[in-house]
Design an enzyme around this catalytic site. Structure first.
Site, PDB file in Angstrom:
ATOM      1  N   HIS A 313      63.364 -19.336  -9.447  1.00  0.00           N
ATOM      2  CA  HIS A 313      62.208 -18.445  -9.334  1.00  0.00           C
ATOM      3  C   HIS A 313      62.687 -17.084  -8.871  1.00  0.00           C
ATOM      4  O   HIS A 313      63.592 -17.000  -8.052  1.00  0.00           O
ATOM      5  CB  HIS A 313      61.179 -19.014  -8.335  1.00  0.00           C
ATOM      6  CG  HIS A 313      59.839 -18.400  -8.490  1.00  0.00           C
ATOM      7  ND1 HIS A 313      59.497 -17.234  -7.864  1.00  0.00           N
ATOM      8  CD2 HIS A 313      58.758 -18.781  -9.218  1.00  0.00           C
ATOM      9  CE1 HIS A 313      58.263 -16.923  -8.201  1.00  0.00           C
ATOM     10  NE2 HIS A 313      57.781 -17.839  -9.019  1.00  0.00           N
ATOM     11  N   ASP A 371      56.286 -25.613 -12.075  1.00  0.00           N
ATOM     12  CA  ASP A 371      56.213 -26.195 -13.411  1.00  0.00           C
ATOM     13  C   ASP A 371      57.040 -27.452 -13.584  1.00  0.00           C
ATOM     14  O   ASP A 371      56.916 -28.137 -14.589  1.00  0.00           O
ATOM     15  CB  ASP A 371      56.666 -25.152 -14.444  1.00  0.00           C
ATOM     16  CG  ASP A 371      55.610 -24.094 -14.625  1.00  0.00           C
ATOM     17  OD1 ASP A 371      54.430 -24.447 -14.515  1.00  0.00           O
ATOM     18  OD2 ASP A 371      55.964 -22.937 -14.860  1.00  0.00           O
TER      19      ASP A 371
HETATM   20  N1  ACO Z   1      68.977 -22.993 -14.854  1.00  0.00           N
HETATM   21  C1  ACO Z   1      70.265 -22.600 -14.738  1.00  0.00           C
HETATM   22  N2  ACO Z   1      70.659 -21.469 -14.145  1.00  0.00           N
HETATM   23  C2  ACO Z   1      69.699 -20.686 -13.648  1.00  0.00           C
HETATM   24  C3  ACO Z   1      68.340 -21.015 -13.720  1.00  0.00           C
HETATM   25  C4  ACO Z   1      67.989 -22.237 -14.324  1.00  0.00           C
HETATM   26  N3  ACO Z   1      66.713 -22.614 -14.430  1.00  0.00           N
HETATM   27  N4  ACO Z   1      67.610 -20.046 -13.126  1.00  0.00           N
HETATM   28  C5  ACO Z   1      68.493 -19.129 -12.712  1.00  0.00           C
HETATM   29  N5  ACO Z   1      69.756 -19.514 -13.021  1.00  0.00           N
HETATM   30  C6  ACO Z   1      71.005 -18.806 -12.656  1.00  0.00           C
HETATM   31  C7  ACO Z   1      71.193 -17.548 -13.500  1.00  0.00           C
HETATM   32  O1  ACO Z   1      71.912 -17.822 -14.669  1.00  0.00           O
HETATM   33  C8  ACO Z   1      71.968 -16.683 -12.539  1.00  0.00           C
HETATM   34  O2  ACO Z   1      73.283 -17.121 -12.486  1.00  0.00           O
HETATM   35  P1  ACO Z   1      74.505 -16.054 -12.248  1.00  0.00           P
HETATM   36  O3  ACO Z   1      74.242 -15.443 -10.894  1.00  0.00           O
HETATM   37  O4  ACO Z   1      75.726 -16.883 -12.303  1.00  0.00           O
HETATM   38  O5  ACO Z   1      74.422 -15.057 -13.363  1.00  0.00           O
HETATM   39  C9  ACO Z   1      71.344 -17.011 -11.179  1.00  0.00           C
HETATM   40  O6  ACO Z   1      70.869 -18.361 -11.304  1.00  0.00           O
HETATM   41  C10 ACO Z   1      70.225 -16.089 -10.768  1.00  0.00           C
HETATM   42  O7  ACO Z   1      69.199 -16.177 -11.716  1.00  0.00           O
HETATM   43  P2  ACO Z   1      68.422 -14.963 -12.338  1.00  0.00           P
HETATM   44  O8  ACO Z   1      68.340 -15.145 -13.816  1.00  0.00           O
HETATM   45  O9  ACO Z   1      68.939 -13.662 -11.810  1.00  0.00           O
HETATM   46  O10 ACO Z   1      67.002 -15.193 -11.702  1.00  0.00           O
HETATM   47  P3  ACO Z   1      65.692 -14.459 -12.147  1.00  0.00           P
HETATM   48  O11 ACO Z   1      64.957 -14.178 -10.921  1.00  0.00           O
HETATM   49  O12 ACO Z   1      65.972 -13.328 -13.063  1.00  0.00           O
HETATM   50  O13 ACO Z   1      64.958 -15.574 -13.036  1.00  0.00           O
HETATM   51  C11 ACO Z   1      63.567 -17.357 -13.679  1.00  0.00           C
HETATM   52  C12 ACO Z   1      63.968 -16.387 -12.562  1.00  0.00           C
HETATM   53  C13 ACO Z   1      63.197 -16.565 -14.962  1.00  0.00           C
HETATM   54  C14 ACO Z   1      62.348 -18.144 -13.246  1.00  0.00           C
HETATM   55  C15 ACO Z   1      64.764 -18.284 -13.981  1.00  0.00           C
HETATM   56  O14 ACO Z   1      65.090 -19.001 -12.795  1.00  0.00           O
HETATM   57  C16 ACO Z   1      64.481 -19.257 -15.113  1.00  0.00           C
HETATM   58  O15 ACO Z   1      64.624 -18.885 -16.284  1.00  0.00           O
HETATM   59  N6  ACO Z   1      64.067 -20.520 -14.793  1.00  0.00           N
HETATM   60  C17 ACO Z   1      63.734 -21.483 -15.803  1.00  0.00           C
HETATM   61  C18 ACO Z   1      62.376 -21.188 -16.383  1.00  0.00           C
HETATM   62  C19 ACO Z   1      61.249 -21.548 -15.435  1.00  0.00           C
HETATM   63  O16 ACO Z   1      61.188 -22.623 -14.879  1.00  0.00           O
HETATM   64  N7  ACO Z   1      60.314 -20.601 -15.295  1.00  0.00           N
HETATM   65  C20 ACO Z   1      59.115 -20.798 -14.476  1.00  0.00           C
HETATM   66  C21 ACO Z   1      59.062 -19.801 -13.368  1.00  0.00           C
HETATM   67  S1  ACO Z   1      57.708 -20.160 -12.326  1.00  0.00           S
HETATM   68  C22 ACO Z   1      56.393 -19.576 -13.149  1.00  0.00           C
HETATM   69  O17 ACO Z   1      56.396 -18.657 -13.915  1.00  0.00           O
HETATM   70  C23 ACO Z   1      55.155 -20.289 -12.902  1.00  0.00           C
END
Ligand code: ACO
Length: 436
Positions: A313, A371
């Site tokens: 998140h 979710d």
């Molecule tokens: N699976 C694997 N790796 C992940 C995930 C994940 N679900 N989420 C983040 N990471 C990793 C990223 O690749 C990044 O790694 P790095 O530092 O080595 O490059 C690190 O964790 C930081 O993540 P960011 O992408 O910078 O986090 P951001 O805040 O941009 O993204 C998000 C948040 C979009 C929710 C992301 O975690 C994601 O795509 N999750 C899966 C989709 C999801 O469940 N979305 C629902 C969100 S809640 C909602 O809207 C109700």
């Protein structure tokens, strides 16, 4: 509607660049970190700030929802989400989000009456469904029909009239369950079921969604309570992508129905509201516990493009408090439905356990979000996966509407207009096609 309290200056930060200096007022709200007010930076230093994806930028003052991502705290108007999920109802939470305080009994009766009196759709809107393909994604139908409401209810689109703003809010909150249920009925080829105003908000939605004219529909109080709780958990979440979309669209003076349609479009993406649908697809693809290690290896490989859906998140770097309530609700629903073994839930639990122990997820503070469990509950309650995001949109409509109203009433409000760092070609002269 509620009055927004303003932030107070608690200090000054100084930014120096190339012999020039800018004094940035440091502001504090009622909770959360201080912020540097950079509005005068362009005038003082001749530069902008750069924050793609707005990770370090507060776009507005708001008194609706507060999140402490490190502590896993979520408050609606100051009330913790777990207390509201346990003790309140969705309509009472809707009143709270819109008005700032919990209602008295007469206030709540009046509010409920207003919402209930607007549940039916203009009969002409029915014809929209004949125009869609039968296999249209329900989010596509939600987007279109909510946007089209501005054509059907022109008497409530003057954003400068507080009464019209209120009526448009009631219309959207009241009609979105009808629109959502009808999108499903159209998909499955069943007759559209009209709202029944003697039912509660959640019962009414379940009735319109599941009932068929050939048989009486019996409400299960545990399921309607679970539905209500799912709605409460999704009702608002401060300045997320879809809410910011609603505010940005609204900042131009666009009508409220158009703004909420924009919010629905933004919610659709798998990184946002579409994640609940993506979680179930992911679990189906993994298929069996034995396949989890291989899947986790794939997730950790940056080149694979695979993410663990329902994890991570932008703001929560600790457990999403909604996920905990969702997990509890999941067990209640499965028990109420007599589902003793849920291979899907078992798989999700095992995946969660393995991920929470894996250094990749621990180091990046990736925890289950709301979710991760919502899809399992919704599936058990008989909702097809394509309906998960529309149900999220249904619940979030009240949050969008509350945030939109707060923005319209904010004296600081003006059109939202981010700037950019231009990296394209410098100025050059046009070359006729014969000379290229
Ligand atoms: N699976 C694997 N790796 C992940 C995930 C994940 N679900 N989420 C983040 N990471 C990793 C990223 O690749 C990044 O790694 P790095 O530092 O080595 O490059 C690190 O964790 C930081 O993540 P960011 O992408 O910078 O986090 P951001 O805040 O941009 O993204 C998000 C948040 C979009 C929710 C992301 O975690 C994601 O795509 N999750 C899966 C989709 C999801 O469940 N979305 C629902 C969100 S809640 C909602 O809207 C109700």
């Amino acid at each position: 509607m509620a009055q927004t309290a303003t932030s107070k200056q608690i200090g000054t930060a100084t930014l120096n660049y190339e012999g020039k200096s800018a004094s940035l007022p440091v502001l504090a709200g009622s909770l959360g970190p201080a912020v540097a007010d950079i509005r005068k930076i362009q005038g003082d230093l001749g530069m902008f700030t750069f924050d793609p994806s707005y990770g370090a930028t507060a776009s507005c003052e708001s008194s609706i929802t507060y999140i402490d991502g490190d502590e896993g705290i979520l408050l609606y108007r100051g009330y913790p989400i777990d207390q509201l999920a346990e003790k309140s109802t969705f309509l009472e939470v809707a009143y709270l989000l819109m008005n700032g305080e919990l209602p008295t009994k007469p206030e709540f009766a009046e509010f409920t009456h207003h919402v209930t009196m607007h549940t039916m759709l203009h009969e002409q809107i029915r014809r929209f469904w004949d125009g869609f393909r039968r296999d249209a994604h329900p989010m596509a139908m939600l987007c279109s029909v909510v946007g089209a409401m501005s054509a059907f209810y022109p008497d409530s689109i003057d954003i400068h009239d507080p009464k019209q703003r209120e009526i448009s809010a009631f219309r959207m909150i009241a009609k979105i369950p009808t629109i959502t249920a009808w999108a499903h009925k159209y998909n499955v080829g069943q007759p559209l079921v009209y709202p029944q105003n003697d039912l509660t908000y959640s019962e009414n939605f379940l009735h319109m969604f599941h009932a068929v004219p050939a048989e009486p529909y019996k409400q299960n109080p545990i399921l309607s309570r679970a539905m209500d709780r799912i709605f409460i958990l999704h009702a608002d979440h401060e300045q997320n992508a879809s809410t910011s979309t609603v505010r940005l669209a609204g900042s131009t003076g666009a009508n409220p129905f158009a703004c909420i349609a924009a919010g629905i479009a933004s919610l659709w993406g798998p990184a946002h509201g579409g994640a609940n649908e993506a979680v179930l697809k992911m679990l189906a693809e993994i298929g069996h516990k034995d396949n989890i290690p291989a899947f986790i290896t794939q997730v950790k490989d940056k080149n694979s493009g695979v993410k663990l859906m329902g994890f991570g998140h932008r703001v929560y770097k600790n457990f999403d408090p909604r996920a905990k309530i969702m997990q509890r609700t999941c067990y209640e629903v499965l028990e109420a439905l007599g589902i003793k073994d849920s291979p899907l839930l078992d798989l999700a639990m095992e995946l969660e356990k393995i991920a929470l122990e894996d250094p990749y997820f621990v180091e990046r503070k990736l925890y289950p979000n709301v979710d991760f469990y919502s899809g399992i509950i919704l599936k058990a309650m008989g909702f097809p996966t394509t309906m998960f995001t529309p149900i999220f949109a249904l619940a979030r409509t009240v949050g969008w509407v509350s945030q939109w109203m707060e923005m319209i009433e904010d004296p600081q409000q003006r059109i939202g207009r981010p700037r950019q760092v231009y990296t394209g070609a410098v100025q050059r002269d046009y070359v006729p096609v014969e000379q290229r």
